[in-house]
Design an enzyme around this catalytic site. Structure first.
Site: not given
Ligand SMILES: NC(=O)c1ccc[n+]([C@@H]2O[C@H](COP(=O)([O-])OP(=O)(O)OC[C@H]3O[C@@H](n4cnc5c(N)ncnc54)[C@H](O)[C@@H]3O)[C@@H](O)[C@H]2O)c1
Length: 270
Positions: A53, A74-75, A101, A169, A173, A204
C-alpha cells in the site's frame, strides 16, 4: 455427501476452507476496503500475505494483523512494483497469487465535460497502468513456477454505462477487463490464470461517507441492485479466495462479476 453435511461459509464468518496453505499472495491496496478484507480472508485460508500500500500506517496494520509482510509501494512506479514481487519471492520462495487491487476514485473525475486532463491521467495511472506493471513484474515468477493466479480488480462499470459518470475511472476499468482477458489467453498454457474481478458497489468507508452525506445519491444507485443492498468487502474477498484457489482451476480470462445481479437486471424488485 448430502447437502446437510456440506460446510457453509458466509461473509464475515470464519472460513471453513484452508485452500491456500503454502501459497504466497501479494495484495495491492491491502490497507483498506476490499484489499483489507482479502488480506484477512487469504491469510485465514493459509496463504503467506504480502501487503502493499502507499499508505504505510494502514498497510503495516493490515500485515501485522495477519502475520504478513508489509511493503510500501506506489503502484504507478515500475521499480517499486518490481521490488514488491522480489520481496515476496525472497521472503517466501514463491509468488502464487497476485491480487492487483489498488485503485482510486477521486471527486474531480466526473462527467467528461468537466474532467480535466490531470484528473484523467492520474486515474489512468493508478487504476490501469498499475495493473499493467503488476502483471508485467509478477508473470516471470509465475512462468518459472508454471503456476499462478492473477486477479485484477476491474468493476461492474467495465460492463455497464452509468449516467452518474466517472469517465476516467470507467475507462480505466474497461482497460483492466480487456487486459486481463488477453493475458489469461496468452499465458493459459503456462499454468497461469488471469481473471478480472468486477465488483458491484461495495460498502467501503468511502462509499458509506459519500452516501451518508447524500441519501438521494445512495437511493439513485440502490434501485438498480436486485438484492437491494451494497456488497460487504468480505463478500468480495470470498470471490478473491475462490479465484486464488485451485477450486477455480477452469476459470480463466473471465469477467467475474460479483455484483448482486446488477449487470443482469432490467427491472428490479421494489
Ligand atoms: N468500493 C467499491 O464500491 C468498488 C466497486 C468496484 C470496484 N472497486 C475497486 O476495488 C478496488 C479497491 O477499492 P476499495 O473500495 O477497497 O478502495 P479503498 O479506498 O478502501 O482502498 C484502496 C487502497 O489502495 C491504496 N492505494 C491508492 N493509491 C495507491 C497507490 N498509488 N499505490 C499503492 N496503493 C494505493 C489506498 O491507500 C487504499 O489503502 C479499487 O480498484 C476500486 O476501483 C471498488
Amino acid at each position: 455427501m448430502s447437502d446437510q453435511t456440506l460446510p457453509v461459509s458466509s461473509a464475515g464468518a470464519t472460513p471453513v476452507c484452508r485452500r491456500l496453505v503454502g501459497r504466497t499472495a501479494v495484495i495491492t491496496g491491502a490497507g483498506s476496503g476490499i484489499g483489507l478484507a482479502a488480506t484477512r480472508r487469504l491469510a485465514s485460508e493459509g496463504a503467506n500475505v504480502v501487503c502493499a500500500d502507499i499508505d504505510a500506517a494502514a498497510g503495516k496494520a493490515a500485515a501485522e494483523a495477519v502475520g504478513g509482510t508489509f511493503v510500501q509501494v506506489d503502484v504507478t512506479d515500475s521499480d517499486q512494483v518490481a521490488a514488491l514481487f522480489e520481496t515476496a519471492y525472497d521472503t517466501y520462495g514463491s509468488v502464487d497469487i497476485a491480487f492487483n487491487n489498488a485503485g482510486i476514485s477521486p471527486a474531480d473525475d466526473d462527467s467528461i465535460l468537466t474532467t480535466g486532463l490531470d484528473a484523467w491521467k492520474r486515474v489512468q495511472e493508478v487504476n490501469l497502468t498499475s495493473v499493467y506493471l503488476c502483471c508485467k513484474h509478477v508473470l516471470p515468477y509465475m512462468q518459472r513456477q508454471r503456476r499462478g493466479s492473477i486477479i485484477n480488480t476491474a468493476s461492474f462499470v467495465a460492463v455497464l454505462g452509468a449516467a452518474t459518470s466517472q469517465i476516467s475511472y470507467t475507462a480505466s476499468k474497461g482497460g483492466v477487463l480487456s487486459m486481463s482477458r488477453e493475458l489469461g489467453v496468452q499465458f493459459a498454457r503456462e499454468g497461469i490464470r488471469v481473471n478480472a474481478l468486477c465488483p458491484g458497489p461495495v460498502n467501503t468507508p468511502l462509499l458509506k461517507e459519500l452516501f451518508a452525506k447524500d441519501p438521494e445519491r445512495a437511493a439513485r444507485r440502490l434501485v438498480h441492485v436486485p438484492v437491494g443492498r451494497f456488497a460487504e468487502p468480505e463478500e468480495i474477498a470470498a470471490a478473491v479466495a475462490f479465484l486464488a484457489s485451485d477450486d477455480s482451476s477452469f476459470v480463466n480470462a473471465a469477467e467475474f462479476l460479483v455484483d448482486g445481479g446488477i449487470a443482469g437486471a432490467y427491472v428490479t424488485p421494489v
